[in-house]
Design a protein around this motif. Structure first.
Motif, PDB file in Angstrom:
ATOM      1  N   ASN A 338      -2.280   1.538  15.374  1.00 43.70           N
ATOM      2  CA  ASN A 338      -1.869   2.882  15.789  1.00 43.70           C
ATOM      3  C   ASN A 338      -1.646   3.801  14.597  1.00 43.70           C
ATOM      4  N   LEU A 339      -1.032   3.259  13.543  1.00 43.70           N
ATOM      5  CA  LEU A 339      -0.762   4.068  12.347  1.00 43.70           C
ATOM      6  C   LEU A 339      -2.052   4.501  11.661  1.00 43.70           C
ATOM      7  N   ALA A 340      -3.126   3.728  11.843  1.00 47.93           N
ATOM      8  CA  ALA A 340      -4.398   4.023  11.170  1.00 47.93           C
ATOM      9  C   ALA A 340      -5.233   5.076  11.889  1.00 47.93           C
ATOM     10  N   ILE A 341      -4.757   5.571  13.043  1.00 45.42           N
ATOM     11  CA  ILE A 341      -5.577   6.525  13.799  1.00 45.42           C
ATOM     12  C   ILE A 341      -5.731   7.875  13.094  1.00 45.42           C
ATOM     13  N   PRO A 342      -4.661   8.514  12.589  1.00 42.57           N
ATOM     14  CA  PRO A 342      -4.864   9.808  11.905  1.00 42.57           C
ATOM     15  C   PRO A 342      -5.729   9.648  10.650  1.00 42.57           C
ATOM     16  N   VAL A 343      -6.674  10.544  10.482  1.00 40.90           N
ATOM     17  CA  VAL A 343      -7.627  10.460   9.356  1.00 40.90           C
ATOM     18  C   VAL A 343      -6.902  10.397   8.010  1.00 40.90           C
ATOM     19  N   VAL A 344      -5.840  11.195   7.850  1.00 44.78           N
ATOM     20  CA  VAL A 344      -5.153  11.246   6.538  1.00 44.78           C
ATOM     21  C   VAL A 344      -4.471   9.922   6.193  1.00 44.78           C
ATOM     22  N   ASN A 345      -4.232   9.071   7.191  1.00 48.73           N
ATOM     23  CA  ASN A 345      -3.547   7.797   6.922  1.00 48.73           C
ATOM     24  C   ASN A 345      -4.480   6.701   6.447  1.00 48.73           C
ATOM     25  N   LYS A 346      -5.775   6.829   6.765  1.00 50.74           N
ATOM     26  CA  LYS A 346      -6.706   5.719   6.531  1.00 50.74           C
ATOM     27  C   LYS A 346      -6.795   5.315   5.060  1.00 50.74           C
ATOM     28  N   SER A 347      -7.041   6.282   4.203  1.00 54.97           N
ATOM     29  CA  SER A 347      -7.196   5.954   2.776  1.00 54.97           C
ATOM     30  C   SER A 347      -5.882   5.431   2.195  1.00 54.97           C
ATOM     31  N   LYS A 348      -4.753   6.002   2.652  1.00 56.79           N
ATOM     32  CA  LYS A 348      -3.442   5.544   2.160  1.00 56.79           C
ATOM     33  C   LYS A 348      -3.210   4.087   2.548  1.00 56.79           C
ATOM     34  N   MET A 349      -3.572   3.757   3.767  1.00 56.26           N
ATOM     35  CA  MET A 349      -3.359   2.383   4.241  1.00 56.26           C
ATOM     36  C   MET A 349      -4.320   1.406   3.571  1.00 56.26           C
ATOM     37  N   LEU A 350      -5.531   1.868   3.302  1.00 56.51           N
ATOM     38  CA  LEU A 350      -6.488   1.015   2.588  1.00 56.51           C
ATOM     39  C   LEU A 350      -6.002   0.745   1.168  1.00 56.51           C
ATOM     40  N   CYS A 351      -5.461   1.791   0.536  1.00 56.71           N
ATOM     41  CA  CYS A 351      -4.924   1.640  -0.834  1.00 56.71           C
ATOM     42  C   CYS A 351      -3.717   0.702  -0.844  1.00 56.71           C
ATOM     43  N   ALA A 352      -2.976   0.685   0.275  1.00 61.17           N
ATOM     44  CA  ALA A 352      -1.794  -0.189   0.360  1.00 61.17           C
ATOM     45  C   ALA A 352      -2.182  -1.652   0.578  1.00 61.17           C
ATOM     46  N   GLY A 353      -3.491  -1.900   0.789  1.00 68.67           N
ATOM     47  CA  GLY A 353      -3.971  -3.277   0.941  1.00 68.67           C
ATOM     48  C   GLY A 353      -3.937  -3.806   2.361  1.00 68.67           C
ATOM     49  N   VAL A 354      -3.945  -2.888   3.341  1.00 66.99           N
ATOM     50  CA  VAL A 354      -3.876  -3.323   4.741  1.00 66.99           C
ATOM     51  C   VAL A 354      -5.058  -4.221   5.121  1.00 66.99           C
ATOM     52  N   ALA A 355      -6.263  -3.815   4.709  1.00 64.60           N
ATOM     53  CA  ALA A 355      -7.457  -4.596   5.082  1.00 64.60           C
ATOM     54  C   ALA A 355      -7.370  -6.023   4.547  1.00 64.60           C
ATOM     55  N   ASP A 356      -6.889  -6.165   3.306  1.00 64.09           N
ATOM     56  CA  ASP A 356      -6.802  -7.502   2.696  1.00 64.09           C
ATOM     57  C   ASP A 356      -5.844  -8.410   3.467  1.00 64.09           C
ATOM     58  N   VAL A 357      -4.703  -7.846   3.872  1.00 63.14           N
ATOM     59  CA  VAL A 357      -3.722  -8.652   4.611  1.00 63.14           C
ATOM     60  C   VAL A 357      -4.265  -9.000   6.000  1.00 63.14           C
ATOM     61  N   VAL A 358      -4.881  -8.018   6.653  1.00 61.89           N
ATOM     62  CA  VAL A 358      -5.419  -8.240   7.999  1.00 61.89           C
ATOM     63  C   VAL A 358      -6.480  -9.348   7.971  1.00 61.89           C
ATOM     64  N   LEU A 359      -7.287  -9.363   6.933  1.00 61.59           N
ATOM     65  CA  LEU A 359      -8.361 -10.372   6.832  1.00 61.59           C
ATOM     66  C   LEU A 359      -7.817 -11.798   6.727  1.00 61.59           C
ATOM     67  N   LYS A 360      -6.557 -11.936   6.358  1.00 59.33           N
ATOM     68  CA  LYS A 360      -5.961 -13.276   6.263  1.00 59.33           C
ATOM     69  C   LYS A 360      -5.843 -13.932   7.641  1.00 59.33           C
ATOM     70  N   PHE A 361      -5.945 -13.108   8.701  1.00 57.96           N
ATOM     71  CA  PHE A 361      -5.827 -13.647  10.060  1.00 57.96           C
ATOM     72  C   PHE A 361      -7.197 -13.869  10.709  1.00 57.96           C
ATOM     73  N   LEU A 362      -8.227 -13.811   9.886  1.00 55.45           N
ATOM     74  CA  LEU A 362      -9.592 -13.951  10.383  1.00 55.45           C
ATOM     75  C   LEU A 362      -9.841 -15.315  11.029  1.00 55.45           C
ATOM     76  N   GLN A 363      -9.079 -16.301  10.600  1.00 61.12           N
ATOM     77  CA  GLN A 363      -9.279 -17.654  11.148  1.00 61.12           C
ATOM     78  C   GLN A 363      -8.454 -17.908  12.397  1.00 61.12           C
ATOM     79  N   SER A 364      -7.705 -16.913  12.838  1.00 61.76           N
ATOM     80  CA  SER A 364      -6.869 -17.097  14.033  1.00 61.76           C
ATOM     81  C   SER A 364      -7.735 -17.457  15.237  1.00 61.76           C
TER      82      SER A 364
END
Length: 558
Positions: A338-364
């Protein structure tokens, strides 16, 4: 048996000559019989025709009325007696008795109505239509000191609140104030639970949500949480769960949520934030779900990302990579999505490493976690070319997406996997991403996605397939042929139900695959030129213009 028959005969006589003493004695005899063997006595009373006498005995001025109502309540404990009670016309006079000032009359009347209407939505709806809800709410306010009457009202509210038709009536009363006031007075766990059981179904209504917030329920819930968070007793754990779940439910209403957010400065919002780093899984879960609910409009999302909430959620997720609490994982991913929906938040969240942490659950292996993981990544890469390329060239991710595209038992996961696969191509427009998708076997799934019943998914698939054809047709040629792409496009263009966007993108794709000899032959064999020429007169100008261009291309290369 004889005494029952005798009591009944006396009751018949007493009901005509209004002799109170005789009536009282007869009623006592009936109650005694019901106490000894309720089922048998009820059956005999019905056979002897007692029910037809009772409506006239339900007189507000009579001292016998509580006993009459008590007899009805006892008989109606038996399922086989409920319809006969209704047929005897007992409901209207009982409802009238709810206006009595006699507490014993009120208690027995409430029991009688509750037992007659038990487990029957039809009869409960009848009570609602007769206006019992405002009457009962009023009674709760007047007799809140009477424990038995209070419990009777709560049981009635709990049953009636399950019906959607009741919510409007409840919302027109001061039920929120009465329940919050009652809750504040309770000290025993069981009594609090009774109030909770009424609050939960009522709080599903948005108007009542706001009323409960304004009545101060949230402060009560926060107090319960504070008192039980470190408790080890079963009742503490149960109360903590109920209170925090109800808190999250209140946040599902737009107005109640915004009132509690208070521009991100609200004390309630701040308290909820403190739940996320808690060591208690129930509070972690409630905190993450609350953030997901607060994150339902762009303004709130932008404020929360700017004030560091993403980091708290990432730390929570990191703790659950090993601990593996699925509900907490799901809730935290929901909040991030939900937090990633606004366009201005996307780059900030990517810089914060959200994608890297999310990928840790790829084996779920848990579909709810898979679903939210996919949605979060899809939101993050929307319009973010660099991130889309980075993820799209991640072989393990693409491999997992292709695997999940076949998860037929979990339609949500399958749909989100297809959409993310398409999004990686559409937002990166990268040849490397296209090659990764081709190598991992993703093309056939995008072709299948183009036949989806959802137009948005069809369109996303067609745009992605168009980019694959434009960026690396040679590498994709075999997969296009194997997945019957040309045949799928022919069906989409021939189908009158296809939306203009679908027709337009299908023609773009036809032109793009003409550079492949085997695909070109398929286009010719299916007589596309006939289908396309018909679209030149399409009411949508963009479609008709593209049809003219496509027809020229087909004619030139025939």
């Amino acid at each position: 048996m004889e005494s029952l028959r005798e009591a009944l005969e006396k009751l018949k006589l007493a009901s005509t000559d209004n002799t109170t003493d005789s009536t009282e004695n007869s009623l006592d005899c009936l109650l005694s019989a019901l106490t000894q063997n309720n089922t048998e006595a009820s059956r005999k009373m019905q056979e002897m025709g007692i029910l037809s006498l009772l409506p006239t005995l339900l007189n507000p001025q009579s001292s016998c009325t509580p006993k009459v109502a008590n007899i009805i309540a006892e008989m109606a404990k038996n399922e086989f007696m409920r319809s006969p009670c209704v047929e005897a016309g007992l409901i209207p006079p009982l409802v009238q008795l709810l206006n009595s000032t006699d507490q014993e009359v009120l208690l027995q009347t409430g029991r009688a109505l509750g037992n007659i209407c038990y487990d029957s939505h039809t009869l409960q709806a009848q009570l609602i239509n007769l206006g019992v809800i405002p009457t009962l709410v009023k009674l709760l306010g007047i007799h809140s000191h009477n424990t038995a009457l209070t419990e009777m009202c709560l049981i009635a509210f709990g049953n009636l609140a399950e019906l959607e038709s009741s919510k409007e009536q409840f919302a027109s009363t001061n039920i929120a104030d009465e329940l919050v006031h009652l809750f504040q007075k309770q000290t025993e766990h069981e009594k609090k639970e009774m109030v909770f059981e009424v609050l939960a179904p009522l709080a599903e209504n948005d108007v009542i949500k706001l009323q409960l917030v304004e009545a101060g329920l949230v402060e009560c819930l926060l107090e319960v949480v504070a008192q039980t968070v470190d408790g080890e007793r079963e009742e503490d754990i149960a109360q903590l769960k109920t209170a925090s779940d109800l808190m999250v439910l209140l946040l599902l209403g737009d107005e109640s949520m915004q009132k509690l957010f208070e521009g991100g400065k609200g004390s309630v919002f701040q308290r909820v934030l403190s739940w996320i780093p808690s060591h208690n899984h129930q509070l972690q879960l409630a905190g993450a779900l609350a953030i997901a609910n607060f994150a339902r409009n762009d303004g709130n999302c932008i404020h929360m990302v700017d004030t560091g909430i993403v980091q708290k959620l990432l730390e929570l997720l990191e703790r659950h990579v090993e601990e593996g609490n699925v509900t907490v994982q799901h809730a935290a991913l929901s909040a991030l999505r939900n937090l990633a929906i606004p366009v201005v938040n996307k780059s900030k969240m990517l810089c914060a490493g959200v994608a890297d942490v999310v990928l840790k659950f790829l084996q779920s292996e848990m579909p709810p976690v898979q679903f939210k993981l996919l949605g979060t990544l899809r939101m993050l890469i929307d319009t973010q070319a660099e991130a889309a390329e980075q993820l799209g060239t991640n072989g393990k991710l693409v491999e997992r997406l292709v695997e999940w595209c076949e998860a037929k038992d979990h339609a949500g996961v399958m749909g989100e996997s297809n959409r993310l696969l398409s999004a990686l191509i559409r937002h990166s427009k990268s040849k490397e991403v296209v090659r990764t998708v081709i190598q991992k076997g993703g093309v056939k799934h995008l072709v299948t996605m183009a036949t989806s019943e959802h137009m948005i998914m069809q369109n996303e698939a067609l745009v992605a397939l168009g980019l694959i054809a434009a960026l690396d047709l040679v590498a994709a040629e075999k997969d296009f042929v194997g997945a019957n792409l040309v045949s799928v496009l022919h069906k989409l263009l021939s189908d009158e139900r296809s939306a203009p966007e679908i027709k337009y993108n299908s023609m773009i794709l036809i032109c793009a695959v003409m550079g492949s000899e085997p695909l070109h032959k398929e286009v010719q064999s299916l007589a596309f030129i006939d289908v396309v020429s018909k679209l030149r007169s399409h009411e949508n100008k963009t479609v008709s213009h593209q049809a003219s261009l496509t027809e020229q291309r087909l004619t030139a290369q025939s």
